[in-house]
Design a protein around this motif. Structure first.
Motif, PDB file in Angstrom:
ATOM      1  N   GLN A  37       0.756  -1.181  -0.085  1.00 27.03           N
ATOM      2  CA  GLN A  37       0.118  -0.293  -0.016  1.00 27.03           C
ATOM      3  C   GLN A  37       0.875   1.233  -0.045  1.00 27.03           C
ATOM      4  N   ASP A  38       1.138   1.786  -1.225  1.00 22.59           N
ATOM      5  CA  ASP A  38       2.024   2.921  -1.278  1.00 22.59           C
ATOM      6  C   ASP A  38       1.360   3.817  -2.435  1.00 22.59           C
ATOM      7  N   GLU A  39       2.153   4.926  -2.802  1.00 21.02           N
ATOM      8  CA  GLU A  39       1.730   5.727  -3.908  1.00 21.02           C
ATOM      9  C   GLU A  39       1.757   5.210  -5.053  1.00 21.02           C
ATOM     10  N   TRP A  40       2.855   4.366  -5.511  1.00 16.78           N
ATOM     11  CA  TRP A  40       2.997   3.805  -6.456  1.00 16.78           C
ATOM     12  C   TRP A  40       1.766   2.871  -6.968  1.00 16.78           C
ATOM     13  N   ARG A  41       1.434   1.902  -5.708  1.00 17.23           N
ATOM     14  CA  ARG A  41       0.238   0.894  -6.093  1.00 17.23           C
ATOM     15  C   ARG A  41      -0.993   1.745  -6.032  1.00 17.23           C
ATOM     16  N   ASN A  42      -1.043   2.842  -5.336  1.00 15.71           N
ATOM     17  CA  ASN A  42      -2.270   3.725  -5.217  1.00 15.71           C
ATOM     18  C   ASN A  42      -2.631   4.125  -6.560  1.00 15.71           C
ATOM     19  N   VAL A 114       1.149  -8.619 -12.406  1.00 11.70           N
ATOM     20  CA  VAL A 114       1.200  -7.342 -12.838  1.00 11.70           C
ATOM     21  C   VAL A 114       2.675  -7.017 -11.860  1.00 11.70           C
ATOM     22  N   ASP A 115       3.575  -6.239 -12.700  1.00  9.28           N
ATOM     23  CA  ASP A 115       4.703  -5.791 -12.041  1.00  9.28           C
ATOM     24  C   ASP A 115       5.823  -6.727 -11.853  1.00  9.28           C
ATOM     25  N   ARG A 116       5.246  -7.669 -10.797  1.00 12.89           N
ATOM     26  CA  ARG A 116       6.446  -8.888 -10.311  1.00 12.89           C
ATOM     27  C   ARG A 116       5.893 -10.210 -10.598  1.00 12.89           C
ATOM     28  N   LYS A 117       6.672 -11.213 -10.721  1.00 12.55           N
ATOM     29  CA  LYS A 117       6.413 -12.367 -11.325  1.00 12.55           C
ATOM     30  C   LYS A 117       6.222 -13.733 -10.333  1.00 12.55           C
ATOM     31  N   THR A 162      10.588 -10.721  -7.657  1.00 15.38           N
ATOM     32  CA  THR A 162      11.283 -10.727  -8.923  1.00 15.38           C
ATOM     33  C   THR A 162      11.826  -9.548  -9.407  1.00 15.38           C
ATOM     34  N   SER A 163      11.086  -8.402  -9.240  1.00 24.50           N
ATOM     35  CA  SER A 163      11.415  -7.073  -9.617  1.00 24.50           C
ATOM     36  C   SER A 163      12.834  -6.444  -9.031  1.00 24.50           C
ATOM     37  N   ALA A 164      12.980  -7.080  -7.757  1.00 23.70           N
ATOM     38  CA  ALA A 164      14.241  -6.644  -7.140  1.00 23.70           C
ATOM     39  C   ALA A 164      15.317  -7.406  -7.669  1.00 23.70           C
ATOM     40  N   GLU A 166      15.546  -9.013 -10.511  1.00 18.37           N
ATOM     41  CA  GLU A 166      15.848  -8.547 -12.133  1.00 18.37           C
ATOM     42  C   GLU A 166      16.620  -7.321 -12.136  1.00 18.37           C
ATOM     43  N   ARG A 167      16.168  -6.225 -11.381  1.00 21.79           N
ATOM     44  CA  ARG A 167      16.778  -5.124 -11.438  1.00 21.79           C
ATOM     45  C   ARG A 167      18.067  -5.063 -10.877  1.00 21.79           C
ATOM     46  N   HIS A 168      18.523  -5.862 -10.044  1.00 22.79           N
ATOM     47  CA  HIS A 168      19.941  -6.184  -9.789  1.00 22.79           C
ATOM     48  C   HIS A 168      20.930  -6.638 -10.609  1.00 22.79           C
ATOM     49  N   ALA A 190      13.734  -3.829   1.338  1.00 26.43           N
ATOM     50  CA  ALA A 190      12.281  -4.277   1.145  1.00 26.43           C
ATOM     51  C   ALA A 190      11.333  -3.356   0.738  1.00 26.43           C
ATOM     52  N   TRP A 191      11.856  -2.426  -0.109  1.00 23.51           N
ATOM     53  CA  TRP A 191      11.176  -1.361  -0.949  1.00 23.51           C
ATOM     54  C   TRP A 191      10.491  -0.101  -0.083  1.00 23.51           C
ATOM     55  N   LEU A 192      11.136  -0.102   1.207  1.00 28.23           N
ATOM     56  CA  LEU A 192      10.612   0.952   1.993  1.00 28.23           C
ATOM     57  C   LEU A 192      11.604   1.996   2.521  1.00 28.23           C
ATOM     58  N   GLN A 216      16.619   0.718  -5.476  1.00 28.44           N
ATOM     59  CA  GLN A 216      15.816   0.251  -6.535  1.00 28.44           C
ATOM     60  C   GLN A 216      14.394   0.920  -6.740  1.00 28.44           C
ATOM     61  N   ASN A 217      14.129   1.767  -5.689  1.00 27.34           N
ATOM     62  CA  ASN A 217      12.945   2.679  -5.987  1.00 27.34           C
ATOM     63  C   ASN A 217      13.186   3.911  -5.300  1.00 27.34           C
ATOM     64  N   ASP A 218      12.082   4.945  -5.560  1.00 30.25           N
ATOM     65  CA  ASP A 218      12.416   6.507  -5.156  1.00 30.25           C
ATOM     66  C   ASP A 218      12.408   6.516  -3.646  1.00 30.25           C
ATOM     67  N   ARG A 219      11.373   5.650  -3.101  1.00 31.66           N
ATOM     68  CA  ARG A 219      11.022   5.692  -1.665  1.00 31.66           C
ATOM     69  C   ARG A 219      12.397   5.301  -0.978  1.00 31.66           C
ATOM     70  N   MET A 220      12.938   3.993  -1.360  1.00 26.13           N
ATOM     71  CA  MET A 220      14.279   4.038  -0.556  1.00 26.13           C
ATOM     72  C   MET A 220      15.280   5.031  -0.640  1.00 26.13           C
ATOM     73  N   ILE A 242      13.954   4.658  -8.652  1.00 32.01           N
ATOM     74  CA  ILE A 242      13.188   4.174  -9.918  1.00 32.01           C
ATOM     75  C   ILE A 242      11.885   4.268  -9.618  1.00 32.01           C
ATOM     76  N   ASP A 243      10.969   4.544 -10.085  1.00 24.35           N
ATOM     77  CA  ASP A 243       9.559   4.778 -10.121  1.00 24.35           C
ATOM     78  C   ASP A 243       9.285   6.053 -10.957  1.00 24.35           C
ATOM     79  N   GLY A 244       9.640   7.220 -10.532  1.00 20.02           N
ATOM     80  CA  GLY A 244       9.444   8.635 -11.409  1.00 20.02           C
ATOM     81  C   GLY A 244       7.918   8.898 -11.071  1.00 20.02           C
ATOM     82  N   LEU A 265      11.485   5.893 -14.915  1.00 21.23           N
ATOM     83  CA  LEU A 265      10.211   5.909 -14.911  1.00 21.23           C
ATOM     84  C   LEU A 265       9.785   4.426 -14.864  1.00 21.23           C
ATOM     85  N   TYR A 266       9.121   4.040 -13.756  1.00 24.28           N
ATOM     86  CA  TYR A 266       8.625   2.607 -13.755  1.00 24.28           C
ATOM     87  C   TYR A 266       7.043   2.638 -13.895  1.00 24.28           C
ATOM     88  N   PRO A 267       6.323   2.118 -15.128  1.00 25.93           N
ATOM     89  CA  PRO A 267       5.059   2.527 -15.222  1.00 25.93           C
ATOM     90  C   PRO A 267       4.033   1.688 -14.580  1.00 25.93           C
TER      91      PRO A 267
HETATM   92  C1  FRU Z   1       5.926  -0.132  -5.395  1.00 23.00           C
HETATM   93  C2  FRU Z   1       7.234  -0.785  -5.516  1.00 23.00           C
HETATM   94  C3  FRU Z   1       7.995   0.233  -6.373  1.00 23.00           C
HETATM   95  C4  FRU Z   1       8.729  -0.587  -7.134  1.00 23.00           C
HETATM   96  C5  FRU Z   1       8.075  -1.770  -7.405  1.00 23.00           C
HETATM   97  C6  FRU Z   1       8.820  -3.104  -7.733  1.00 23.00           C
HETATM   98  O1  FRU Z   1       5.325  -1.195  -4.246  1.00 23.00           O
HETATM   99  O2  FRU Z   1       8.035  -0.961  -4.478  1.00 23.00           O
HETATM  100  O3  FRU Z   1       8.376   1.146  -5.680  1.00 23.00           O
HETATM  101  O4  FRU Z   1       9.448   0.014  -8.272  1.00 23.00           O
HETATM  102  O5  FRU Z   1       7.326  -1.817  -6.370  1.00 23.00           O
HETATM  103  O6  FRU Z   1       8.100  -4.033  -7.786  1.00 23.00           O
END
Ligand code: FRU
Length: 921
Positions: A37-42, A114-117, A162-164, A166-168, A190-192, A216-220, A242-244, A265-267
């Motif tokens: 539950q974060d801005e990106w997910r929102n 979506v996003d992760r596998k 998987t996103s973490a 693969e990004r690495h 942990a993306w936080l 790996q994301n803007d939040r961290m 990442i995220d933008g 930008l991570y759409p």
């Molecule tokens: C959102 C998020 C993004 C990141 C993506 C990776 O929950 O952490 O900040 O780009 O997940 O899966």
């Protein structure tokens, strides 16, 4: 018709509902499971919802967890058991979520990742950017920023996602090619943001030289920047994220503010995910992997991107508000449409109702018309019936009245017949009792007497019937052995049957027939039945009588059956046979009252009588209970005079009953009757024995009784002025006449009742028509009794203590008179001049009255009586040795010789003879 209308009515009611149902297409339920539950997910969620608005047939249910893998597994399990149509999932970690996603997939639920596998190909489609490629682009950018030399710290996303990974891998594949670029620090945050800050603080605290931080994301990245800032190194280190996101204080703002060197930008691709889902659900072609593109955002393009993004966001907002407005309009439209449907339905319904009411009204009118018609017919019939009923009632009243009038008429006529019949019957008896008549004359006279008796019987029956109708007939119950009487009655009857050539048979069982019955009425019942049978039995026919004892209703009954050969009766005849004046055959003699009377008598006994008829036989069946149970069964010992029955014998024809000698002092009978013929007849009967004084009414009668020495009064009851009852009362209440016996001649039973009621004091009453001999006997009997009383008096000089064989009531006034008379004489016995006139005055009588009175009750004149008292007194003195002379004077005699003469005349011996005889004894 009515059924059709009803169906239409129901369909109309359901119409709006049916229409509403029709407009709703099948709903697809799409379950969305978000890992964070974060801005990106929102942003992604908003995109999905926007997209779903374009697909009203689909409904999104979004469930988000806060990076909690277990919880996410549970959410997916729930979606499976809810049988959602499709799943959109961002798996938090790949490995733990693979089984549950495979489960859904195998259960036939399409899965869009979506996003992760996950660690499997068991999913339907994937939508998201290529994280490996992003990692490479980040690597290339850092190589360029560091000019291929420097230290890099990598703050990674959640381990296992998987996103973490693969990004690495993409990043590392690039920097590993440059030996002067060192990955000096690598940690999972942990993306936080906070964890990113912590890890950065740890790295800095180790005094590691860091030129670039790759978060790996803007939040961290923000967290790491903050950590560096804490120790004033923020400007010395370049931060890349990442995220933008274009939202305030997010990636683009951080680039613009210089906190980040760049972001990628991570759409989010929420719209794409829903599009893929709808393609799958609606069986349209779809891409297994929809790869979204990334782009570098640094100071050179951040502003434009921000502006563009803001523009897009505001457009998006406008679209949102427009959408809302459209929704509003749609809602309003739906509401108006529903109202329209409702109005249409109501209109249709109203029309239908009106049609139905109209049809019903017409049907009702038609029914009403039919009903009124039928009512009118029924009323008409009722009226006719009512009229017929009234006519019947009227007729029956008339009939009843006519019958009543007939009966009253007959009764009156019967009463009228009695006197003339008496005047026929009486002389007939007189003629028959004459010994000098020839046998032929006797036969003719007997024939006359029989016919007179038949008439009298008929009259009696009518009168009795009237009495029953008036409720005046009571039963005189007594214990009688009926069999004996039946045999007796049979004797007189058998002869009649024999004469008519009818076989007469009587049988009874050997029961005891000692029953409680009114014998007179039983005789009537029996003889009426026999008389009826003989009337209708043809010559040579039979009459059979059976008598037996039977239990009926558990009560012993006498069962009498009288059967006779004769024409069988019809149903109607059987029905009416006991009706008064009903005659089975109008040619047969009779008044039609005998059987009605018979039934009335049977009823009075609490019995039943029925008739049957078959094969030339008529049977009357009578049941009489052995023991009387009726209220009418009062055992009255009254003195109703039994009239000889119509099949009777000759009564009292004994010639010896006549007085042939005419006495010197003829007894005087006062005959009081307003009918000259009756007086003449009574004269004929009585004048041969007695002197007859006649009076035409009670008044004259009383006058004559006062003024003449009358020995007995024979009076009719019904007379003008003073009737027989009043005359009797007057005579009995007057001291001068109270001794005179009175015989009342009663013409009807009504008279008997009245006489009883008045207690007139009559010594006897005789019913008309009377047998003349019976009257003579009655008169003689009364006179004999009077004579006995005189004898008693002469012996005892008193009217008291009369012997019981003297069947006469001594009037108390007479008794008192004698006592007074005696007392007066005894008190004045020595007085030789005792005067009858004085004594009369003393006692309230005239000389003549006293004479008549004393003569009547003592057969002595007052002087004779005084003399006898003196003689009886002297006799007492003779017993006392007194001289005859002394006694004579003391007893009131004027001379001794006269005394002696009188004494000898009275006692048949001289006083001295008596004295000598007495004293000797
Ligand atoms: C959102 C998020 C993004 C990141 C993506 C990776 O929950 O952490 O900040 O780009 O997940 O899966």
């Amino acid at each position: 018709m009515q059924l059709g209308l009803k169906s239409l009515f129901i369909i109309t009611l359901l119409l709006p509902i049916l229409i509403a149902c029709k407009s709703d297409k099948k709903q697809f339920i799409i379950g969305v499971s978000q890992c964070s539950q974060d801005e990106w997910r929102n942003k992604m969620n908003i995109e999905m919802q926007h997209e779903s608005l374009l697909h009203p047939e689909a409904k999104l249910i979004i469930k988000s967890v806060s990076d909690d893998t277990e919880k996410q597994i549970q959410d997916i399990e729930q979606f499976i058991s809810d049988s959602v149509d499709l799943l959109i999932v961002t798996p938090n970690k790949a490995a733990p979520l693979t089984p549950v996603i495979e489960k859904a997939f195998k259960a036939g639920i399409p899965v869009v990742l979506v996003d992760r596998k996950i660690l499997s190909d068991n999913y339907t489609a994937f939508v998201g950017a290529d994280n490996y490629e992003i990692g490479q682009e980040v690597g290339n950018y850092i190589v360029s920023v560091l000019k291929e030399k420097g230290n890099v710290a990598e703050i990674e996303g959640l381990d296992g996602s998987t996103s973490a990974l693969e990004r690495h891998q993409g990043f590392f594949s690039v920097i590993s090619k440059y030996p002067n670029i060192n990955l000096v620090y690598r940690e999972d945050a942990a993306w936080l943001k906070d964890v990113g800050e912590t890890k950065m603080t740890q790295a800095l605290s180790k005094n590691i030289q860091i030129d670039v931080v790759y978060a790996q994301n803007d939040r961290m990245a923000k967290g790491a920047y903050h950590a560096a800032q804490q120790i004033g190194l923020e400007d010395k280190i370049k931060f890349i994220g990442i995220d933008g996101l274009a939202e305030p204080d997010e990636g683009i703002d951080m680039v613009l503010s210089g906190k980040l060197e760049a972001t990628f930008l991570y759409p989010t691709g929420g719209d794409k995910a829903v599009q893929a889902a709808m393609n799958i659900l609606q069986n349209r072609p779809f891409e297994k992997n929809t790869i979204l593109h990334t782009a570098l955002i640094d100071k050179s393009n951040a502003k434009i991107i921000k502006l563009q993004t803001s523009e897009i966001t505001s457009l998006q907002k406008k679209m949102d508000s427009m959408n809302k407005q459209i929704d509003n309009y749609l809602d309003k439209y739906a509401l108006q449409r529903n109202i329209l449907y409702l109005i249409c339905s109501v209109v249709v319904l109203t029309v239908l109702l009106l049609v139905w009411i109209f049809v019903s009204y017409r049907a009702k009118n038609r029914l009403n018309r039919e009903l009124s018609k039928r009512n009118a017919e029924i009323n008409n019939q009722n009226e006719i019936l009512q009229q017929q009923k009234s006519q019947l009632i009227h007729l029956s009243e008339k009939l009843e009245e006519a019958t009543h009038v007939k009966l009253v008429f007959f009764t009156n006529i019967s009463h009228e017949f009695r006197t003339p019949l008496t005047l026929i019957a009486g002389p007939l008896e007189t003629l028959l009792s004459d010994s000098e008549i020839t046998p032929e004359q006797k036969r003719l006279l007997s024939l006359m007497r029989r016919n007179v008796n038949i008439l009298l019987n008929l009259i009696d029956q009518i009168i009795e019937f009237r009495r029953i109708e008036n409720g005046k007939h009571s039963l005189k119950i007594g214990k009688h052995n009926l069999v004996e009487y039946f045999l007796d009655w049979n004797m007189s009857f058998a002869e009649v049957a024999h004469k008519k050539g009818v076989e007469f048979k009587y049988e009874n069982d050997y029961s005891d027939y000692l029953m409680d019955v009114d014998l007179e009425k039983m005789e009537r019942i029996y003889l009426n039945l026999l008389s009826n049978a003989i009337k209708y039995t043809p010559k040579g026919g039979y009459i059979h009588i059976y008598l037996n004892k039977e239990q009926k209703d558990n009560i012993p009954h006498m069962h009498l059956r009288v059967a006779n050969q004769g024409k069988a009766l019809t149903e109607e005849q059987i029905h009416n046979i006991f009706e008064r004046f009903y005659k089975v055959d109008s040619h047969v003699a009779g008044a039609g009252i005998g059987l009605a009377l018979t039934k009335a008598f049977v009823d009075m006994h609490g019995g039943t009588i029925t008739t049957e008829s078959k094969d030339n036989e008529v049977l009357f069946s009578v049941y009489i209970p052995f023991y009387n149970q009726t209220e009418a069964g009062i055992n009255t010992n009254n003195t109703t005079v039994l009239r000889p029955s119509f099949i009777g014998q000759d009564y009292f024809s004994d010639q010896s009953m006549r007085h042939t000698e005419m006495s010197e002092n003829k007894i005087k009978i006062l005959v009081v009757d307003d009918n000259q013929d009756v007086r003449n007849y009574l004269h004929t009967i009585l004048s041969s024995h007695y002197d007859i004084v006649e009076a035409e009414d009670g008044e004259v009668g009383f006058y004559k009784a006062i003024n003449q020495p009358i020995d007995i009064v024979v009076s009719d009851v019904i007379m003008p002025k003073i009737d027989g009852i009043a005359l009797c009362q007057k005579l009995k209440e007057d001291p001068t006449t109270c001794h005179i016996p009175v015989i009342l001649l009663t013409a009807s039973s009504q008279d008997e009742e009245r006489i009883k009621g008045f207690e007139s004091g009559a010594d006897a009453y005789i019913a008309k028509p009377f047998n003349p001999n019976m009257l003579v006997i009655r008169v003689r009997k009364i006179l004999e009794n009077r004579q006995k009383l005189v004898t008693h008096f002469n012996q005892h000089l008193t009217l008291s203590d009369v012997e019981p064989n003297i069947e006469i009531l001594v009037n108390p006034m007479d008794e008192k008179l004698i006592t007074k008379f005696n007392t007066h004489i005894y008190e004045n016995i020595t007085n030789s001049n005792l005067n009858v006139e004085d004594i009369g005055r003393e006692l309230g009588f005239s000389r003549a009255q006293l004479y008549r009175k004393l003569k009547a009750i003592t057969n002595q004149s007052p002087n004779e009586l005084i003399r006898n008292i003196r003689l009886r007194f002297s006799q007492e003195l003779l017993k006392q040795q007194r001289t005859i002379t002394e006694i004579a004077y003391e007893s009131g005699f004027t001379s001794v010789s006269y005394y002696s003469k009188c004494y000898k005349d009275h006692f048949k011996e001289t006083p001295s003879d008596f004295q000598n005889r007495y004293l000797r004894n």
